[in-house]
Scaffold this motif. Structure first.
Motif, PDB file in Angstrom:
ATOM      1  N   SER A 142      44.194 -27.284  -4.749  1.00 32.59           N
ATOM      2  CA  SER A 142      44.252 -25.877  -5.154  1.00 32.59           C
ATOM      3  C   SER A 142      44.071 -25.703  -6.655  1.00 32.59           C
ATOM      4  CB  SER A 142      45.581 -25.251  -4.728  1.00 32.59           C
ATOM      5  OG  SER A 142      46.635 -25.684  -5.565  1.00 32.59           O
ATOM      6  N   LEU A 143      44.163 -26.819  -7.401  1.00 34.54           N
ATOM      7  CA  LEU A 143      43.930 -26.804  -8.848  1.00 34.54           C
ATOM      8  C   LEU A 143      44.804 -25.773  -9.556  1.00 34.54           C
ATOM      9  CD1 LEU A 143      40.025 -27.177  -8.861  1.00 34.54           C
ATOM     10  CD2 LEU A 143      41.764 -28.974  -8.973  1.00 34.54           C
ATOM     11  N   GLY A 144      46.074 -25.764  -9.177  1.00 29.43           N
ATOM     12  CA  GLY A 144      47.034 -24.904  -9.865  1.00 29.43           C
ATOM     13  C   GLY A 144      47.108 -23.486  -9.369  1.00 29.43           C
ATOM     14  N   ASN A 145      46.495 -23.185  -8.253  1.00 31.42           N
ATOM     15  CA  ASN A 145      46.546 -21.834  -7.691  1.00 31.42           C
ATOM     16  C   ASN A 145      47.966 -21.532  -7.224  1.00 31.42           C
ATOM     17  OD1 ASN A 145      46.272 -19.429  -6.323  1.00 31.42           O
ATOM     18  ND2 ASN A 145      44.947 -20.248  -4.709  1.00 31.42           N
ATOM     19  N   ASN A 151      52.582 -23.544  -3.107  1.00 36.39           N
ATOM     20  CA  ASN A 151      53.202 -23.074  -4.342  1.00 36.39           C
ATOM     21  C   ASN A 151      54.002 -21.794  -4.172  1.00 36.39           C
ATOM     22  OD1 ASN A 151      52.546 -25.070  -6.313  1.00 36.39           O
ATOM     23  ND2 ASN A 151      50.398 -24.447  -6.132  1.00 36.39           N
ATOM     24  N   VAL A 152      53.703 -21.022  -3.153  1.00 39.02           N
ATOM     25  CA  VAL A 152      54.527 -19.843  -2.872  1.00 39.02           C
ATOM     26  C   VAL A 152      55.923 -20.274  -2.420  1.00 39.02           C
ATOM     27  CG1 VAL A 152      54.847 -17.881  -1.306  1.00 39.02           C
ATOM     28  CG2 VAL A 152      52.607 -18.302  -2.356  1.00 39.02           C
ATOM     29  N   TYR A 153      55.981 -21.338  -1.619  1.00 42.69           N
ATOM     30  CA  TYR A 153      57.259 -21.739  -1.025  1.00 42.69           C
ATOM     31  C   TYR A 153      57.884 -22.976  -1.668  1.00 42.69           C
ATOM     32  CZ  TYR A 153      56.377 -18.249   2.535  1.00 42.69           C
ATOM     33  OH  TYR A 153      56.166 -17.055   3.172  1.00 42.69           O
ATOM     34  N   PHE A 154      57.080 -23.838  -2.291  1.00 42.63           N
ATOM     35  CA  PHE A 154      57.610 -25.057  -2.906  1.00 42.63           C
ATOM     36  C   PHE A 154      57.095 -25.253  -4.330  1.00 42.63           C
ATOM     37  CE2 PHE A 154      57.996 -25.899   1.651  1.00 42.63           C
ATOM     38  CZ  PHE A 154      59.283 -26.410   1.738  1.00 42.63           C
ATOM     39  N   GLY A 155      56.715 -24.167  -4.984  1.00 43.16           N
ATOM     40  CA  GLY A 155      56.280 -24.240  -6.369  1.00 43.16           C
ATOM     41  C   GLY A 155      57.460 -24.346  -7.330  1.00 43.16           C
ATOM     42  N   LYS A 156      57.190 -24.232  -8.618  1.00 48.30           N
ATOM     43  CA  LYS A 156      58.238 -24.392  -9.636  1.00 48.30           C
ATOM     44  C   LYS A 156      59.441 -23.466  -9.440  1.00 48.30           C
ATOM     45  CE  LYS A 156      55.531 -26.170 -13.517  1.00 48.30           C
ATOM     46  NZ  LYS A 156      54.935 -25.848 -14.833  1.00 48.30           N
ATOM     47  N   PRO A 157      59.229 -22.183  -9.092  1.00 52.43           N
ATOM     48  CA  PRO A 157      60.405 -21.309  -8.947  1.00 52.43           C
ATOM     49  C   PRO A 157      61.432 -21.812  -7.941  1.00 52.43           C
ATOM     50  CG  PRO A 157      58.416 -19.989  -9.077  1.00 52.43           C
ATOM     51  CD  PRO A 157      57.963 -21.415  -8.954  1.00 52.43           C
ATOM     52  N   TYR A 170      50.531 -28.573 -14.366  1.00 53.76           N
ATOM     53  CA  TYR A 170      50.086 -27.271 -14.854  1.00 53.76           C
ATOM     54  C   TYR A 170      51.218 -26.549 -15.569  1.00 53.76           C
ATOM     55  CZ  TYR A 170      45.950 -27.925 -11.959  1.00 53.76           C
ATOM     56  OH  TYR A 170      44.793 -28.411 -11.405  1.00 53.76           O
ATOM     57  N   ASN A 171      50.851 -25.598 -16.418  1.00 55.41           N
ATOM     58  CA  ASN A 171      51.839 -24.848 -17.187  1.00 55.41           C
ATOM     59  C   ASN A 171      52.280 -23.560 -16.501  1.00 55.41           C
ATOM     60  OD1 ASN A 171      51.686 -26.728 -19.287  1.00 55.41           O
ATOM     61  ND2 ASN A 171      49.938 -25.693 -20.213  1.00 55.41           N
ATOM     62  N   ASN A 172      51.729 -23.312 -15.296  1.00 53.55           N
ATOM     63  CA  ASN A 172      52.133 -22.114 -14.570  1.00 53.55           C
ATOM     64  C   ASN A 172      53.177 -22.492 -13.517  1.00 53.55           C
ATOM     65  OD1 ASN A 172      50.644 -23.449 -12.628  1.00 53.55           O
ATOM     66  ND2 ASN A 172      48.934 -21.997 -12.644  1.00 53.55           N
ATOM     67  N   ASN A 173      53.306 -21.710 -12.458  1.00 54.34           N
ATOM     68  CA  ASN A 173      54.333 -21.973 -11.448  1.00 54.34           C
ATOM     69  C   ASN A 173      53.887 -22.943 -10.359  1.00 54.34           C
ATOM     70  OD1 ASN A 173      56.424 -20.455 -12.523  1.00 54.34           O
ATOM     71  ND2 ASN A 173      55.728 -18.559 -11.562  1.00 54.34           N
ATOM     72  N   SER A 174      52.762 -23.598 -10.572  1.00 57.42           N
ATOM     73  CA  SER A 174      52.264 -24.565  -9.601  1.00 57.42           C
ATOM     74  C   SER A 174      53.031 -25.882  -9.692  1.00 57.42           C
ATOM     75  CB  SER A 174      50.771 -24.832  -9.843  1.00 57.42           C
ATOM     76  OG  SER A 174      50.349 -25.988  -9.166  1.00 57.42           O
TER      77      SER A 174
END
Length: 360
Positions: A142-145, A151-157, A170-174
């Motif tokens: 997904s390249l950080g999507n 990433n919706v369910y197991f991303g950084k948040p 990645y520097n986002n929530n990925s």
């Protein structure tokens, strides 16, 4: 060689792999500050023995999709067993090997998150790898999507409040490729998760692979004082018919082994240069196998664990790995838990229950 195949895709001729990694690293990468015991259940640890356990959950796609006889209850039983046996087995970490879902749909991800949430609620350190079935289309990173199902369910948040979560590429929530930091038995560990990106497949991204390898290399340098575990969905291929053979304490040890998959081979060629890497874990190909590689006196053991085609979608089978500091061994066991947190069935053949040296 597979390594040179990657380099050539980037326009280089017979470039040394390590030098190529050094080139990629010029792009800034953010890195925050004995014989098998068969035929019975594994021997219990003694009260004075210094050990901890890692629980390995392989491909759960047929439990989530309820295909081929798999059920949600089988996945739920795995989590129940971890919760009930956390103290008795001194569980320090849980690793999911990827292919959490079958079709990467929102419904499947919601089920997976609901089933694994008790681990978060009980502060049990765990990480999740991305398998090809967790990508859209299958096998395309997904390249950080941040909008991908994973990433919706197991991303950084989902993990940002947990002290074991280290960060991601990645520097986002990925959290496509990410790492965890945990301590057990007086030792410090780093678990690095590498996104599925298999050379030779339709959606393979050679530039992303080089970036991921450079990021991993940077992490292993920053955390060189931590014992390192590499986790990726596809590292080893199917078990071979010809067994591997080695000697532990002058005793012959025969074991089921595998060749490296292309992504696994490329990973190994980099991580073998880091003395702190001692273990790699993977799923994807059905079976159980062990690969032992030594480079410059440094041994890395790679374990394949995947039961999805054994019947009933895998039957709920999972793996327990006991790391004994006292005896300097890794004891491996495979089993099926029931709904009460007890073991319903131990798998007792030689490739499912055995013991090997810890770091040698």
């Amino acid at each position: 060689m597979l390594i040179y195949a990657i380099v050539c895709l980037c326009g280089c001729k017979k470039a040394d792999f390590k030098n190529k990694i050094e080139e990629v690293k010029k792009t800034p990468v953010e890195v925050p500050g004995s014989q098998p015991q068969s035929g019975s259940k594994p021997q219990p640890s003694t009260p004075k023995e210094e050990l901890f356990s890692i629980v390995v959950i392989p491909d759960t796609q047929y439990y989530i999709s309820e295909k081929f006889g798999g059920t949600l209850g089988m996945f739920e039983n795995q989590i129940k067993w971890i919760l009930k046996n956390r103290d008795a087995e001194r569980i320090g970490y849980v690793a999911h090997l990827g292919d959490i879902t079958e079709s990467n749909t929102e419904g499947e991800w919601k089920k997976a998150k609901d089933i694994m949430t008790p681990l978060l609620e009980n502060d049990i350190p765990f990480g999740v790898a991305i398998g090809n079935h967790d990508q859209t289309p299958y096998g395309k990173p997904s390249l950080g999507n941040v909008n991908s199902g994973f990433n919706v369910y197991f991303g950084k948040p989902a993990f940002s409040s947990k002290d074991w979560y280290g960060g991601s590429i990645y520097n986002n929530n990925s959290s496509d490729s990410h790492y965890d930091l945990f301590s057990a038995n007086g030792e410090n560990f780093i678990a690095i998760y590498i996104d599925y990106n298999e050379p030779g497949t339709r959606w393979y991204d050679s530039i992303y692979e080089l970036k991921t390898l450079a990021w991993t290399d940077s992490l292993l340098n920053v955390y060189r004082d931590r014992k390192a575990i590499i986790i990726s969905h596809c590292i080893l291929e199917l078990p071979k018919k010809t067994p591997g053979t080695t000697y532990f304490n002058n005793v012959k040890f025969s074991y089921v082994t595998s060749d490296f998959a292309p992504q696994g081979k490329n990973l190994y060629e980099m991580v073998k240069l880091h003395k702190n890497v001692f273990l790699m874990l993977c799923g994807h190909y059905t079976g159980e196998s062990l690969r032992i590689d030594t480079y410059d006196g440094h041994t890395i053991k790679t374990f394949l664990t995947d039961y999805q085609f054994r019947g009933k979608g895998g039957g709920g089978m999972m793996r327990l790995m006991r790391f004994s500091k006292t005896r300097q061994t890794i004891a491996v066991s495979s089993f099926i838990p029931d709904s009460t947190g007890q073991v319903l069935q131990w798998e007792t053949d030689a490739d499912s229950q055995y013991e090997v040296p810890l770091y040698n």
